[in-house]
Design a protein around this motif. Sequence first.
Motif: not given
Length: 112
Positions: A85-112
């Motif tokens: 439940a805690l991880l789902l709430v954190l994932a929702y907050r990350v998605y609302k803040t950053n607009g993505t749920d892709d881990v590599s995009e959250l790290r600032g890594m370009p797509d390969e």
Amino acid sequence: MESLMVVLVGVLVSVGTYLILSRNIIRIILGTAVLSHAVHLLILTVGGLKTGGVPVLGQKDGPFTDALPQALILTAIVISFATTALLLVLAYRVYKTNGTDDVSELRGMPDE
């Protein structure tokens, strides 16, 4: 029956590991949930199926069943539910803040 449970635990561990290695946060959270269910089944399998009565004071001597594996599983279920439940709430907050749920995009890594 125990060999079937061990095979089921192996399948759940492999599915959980596959989901954890994903780039999607929701899949990672589902992988941890599946992995926790595998651990619950493993504890139940290691505890074994025993026959006997309930260990209540005042009863005559006889074969009693150990309730420790069931107590450990119940505690693990509550902890894994709270963690999920805690991880789902954190994932929702990350998605609302950053607009993505892709881990590599959250790290600032370009797509390969």
